[in-house]
Design a protein around this motif. Structure first.
Motif, mmCIF file in Angstrom:
data_model
loop_
_atom_site.group_PDB
_atom_site.id
_atom_site.type_symbol
_atom_site.label_atom_id
_atom_site.label_comp_id
_atom_site.label_asym_id
_atom_site.label_seq_id
_atom_site.Cartn_x
_atom_site.Cartn_y
_atom_site.Cartn_z
ATOM 1 N N THR A 146 4.249 9.684 4.409
ATOM 2 C CA THR A 146 4.849 8.083 4.364
ATOM 3 C C THR A 146 4.491 7.514 2.709
ATOM 4 O O THR A 146 3.384 7.383 2.438
ATOM 5 C CB THR A 146 4.139 7.253 5.360
ATOM 6 O OG1 THR A 146 4.386 7.824 6.670
ATOM 7 C CG2 THR A 146 4.814 5.780 5.479
ATOM 8 N N LYS A 181 3.173 2.604 3.076
ATOM 9 C CA LYS A 181 2.433 2.467 4.278
ATOM 10 C C LYS A 181 2.328 1.027 4.861
ATOM 11 O O LYS A 181 2.135 0.844 5.949
ATOM 12 C CB LYS A 181 0.834 3.062 3.862
ATOM 13 C CG LYS A 181 1.005 4.476 3.623
ATOM 14 C CD LYS A 181 -0.540 5.025 3.323
ATOM 15 C CE LYS A 181 -0.362 6.533 3.550
ATOM 16 N NZ LYS A 181 -1.851 6.954 3.907
ATOM 17 N N SER A 182 2.082 0.037 3.956
ATOM 18 C CA SER A 182 2.170 -1.380 4.439
ATOM 19 C C SER A 182 2.481 -2.397 3.442
ATOM 20 O O SER A 182 2.311 -2.085 2.239
ATOM 21 C CB SER A 182 0.634 -1.802 4.922
ATOM 22 O OG SER A 182 -0.292 -1.537 4.048
ATOM 23 N N GLY A 238 1.519 5.421 -0.326
ATOM 24 C CA GLY A 238 0.885 6.942 0.000
ATOM 25 C C GLY A 238 0.850 7.688 -1.094
ATOM 26 O O GLY A 238 1.524 8.689 -1.337
ATOM 27 N N ARG A 284 0.692 -1.040 -0.098
ATOM 28 C CA ARG A 284 -0.075 0.002 0.036
ATOM 29 C C ARG A 284 0.986 1.397 0.125
ATOM 30 O O ARG A 284 1.632 1.430 0.956
ATOM 31 C CB ARG A 284 -0.752 0.151 1.269
ATOM 32 C CG ARG A 284 -1.758 1.158 1.052
ATOM 33 C CD ARG A 284 -2.701 1.159 2.457
ATOM 34 N NE ARG A 284 -3.665 -0.004 2.374
ATOM 35 C CZ ARG A 284 -5.050 0.057 1.803
ATOM 36 N NH1 ARG A 284 -5.236 1.500 0.834
ATOM 37 N NH2 ARG A 284 -5.672 -0.754 1.720
#
Length: 229
Positions: A207, A210-211, A49, A47
């Motif tokens: 960021t 993100k993940s 940003g 994911r």
């Protein structure tokens, strides 16, 4: 909500939901929690940003996975007669032009990648509504529209994949098979993540990564620590 099977519960129990794993740890854990009877694909979801609706925040690129994808990629080379021999020698599964254009018009899309030449792109335009939704339309940015057809075919066969951030800001990609060693899976995952980092749009603020999650076919996802990549 769907009821979890015994195997799914066992797999979930092995994942510490209060922990973010390293890429190496996640690669080993995904193998451990994969319990299907076939060689499952291992996927990564990153994911970002970014706002994909803005052209200056679109993230798209190609990466050659050092350990390949584990998949036999079917390649169609749409080329003029003078390029047919080199496409075949490089390992293209289907080689030709007008007969394959007609087959696609009739609904045939049983390939993973189409490679073509700049001079042929005009003939492919009308097939966009068939090829576009399936992610098969050749694109110069991903190296699938080129005069060096042999090189393009060889790279795709060796593990070159293209990726694109979706409308929710996530990049999904298959990075191998459950039969791979953890080292091969983590090597492929790291190669993709580092490529994404290099492609960070200057317009993206805050960021960027993100993940990150790794999963296999029908397995739960394992969260990876973005700060550890």
């Amino acid at each position: 909500m769907a009821k979890l099977t015994k195997k799914q519960k066992e797999a979930l129990a092995k994942i510490d939901r209060n922990k973010l794993y390293s890429v190496n740890e996640a690669s080993a854990l995904v193998k451990e929690i994969t319990n299907v009877k076939f060689d499952a694909s291992v996927d990564i979801a990153v994911r970002l940003g970014v706002d994909p609706r803005k052209a200056n925040q679109m993230v798209r690129g190609v990466v050659t996975l050092p350990h390949g994808t584990g998949k036999d990629v079917k390649v169609l080379a749409l080329v003029t007669p003078d390029k047919e021999a080199e496409a075949k020698e490089a390992g293209a599964d289907y080689v030709g032009l007008d007969e394959y254009l007609q087959k696609i018009k009739d609904g045939w899309t049983d390939v993973d990648v189409i490679i073509t030449m700049p001079s042929v792109m005009g003939k492919l335009g009308p097939l966009g509504r068939i090829l576009g939704p399936r992610g098969l339309m050749p694109n110069p940015k991903t190296g699938t529209v080129t005069m060096d057809v042999a090189k393009a075919v060889s790279e795709v066969k060796a593990g070159k994949i293209d990726f694109k951030v979706d409308k929710t800001g996530i990049v999904h990609a298959a990075i191998g098979k459950a039969s791979f060693t953890p080292e091969k899976l983590s090597g492929n995952a790291n190669e993709l993540i580092q490529t994404l980092i290099k492609l960070k749009p200057t317009a993206a603020k805050g960021t960027y990564i993100k993940s990150i999650h790794l999963s296999s076919t029908m397995s739960p996802s394992v969260p990876v620590d973005p700060k550890a990549v």
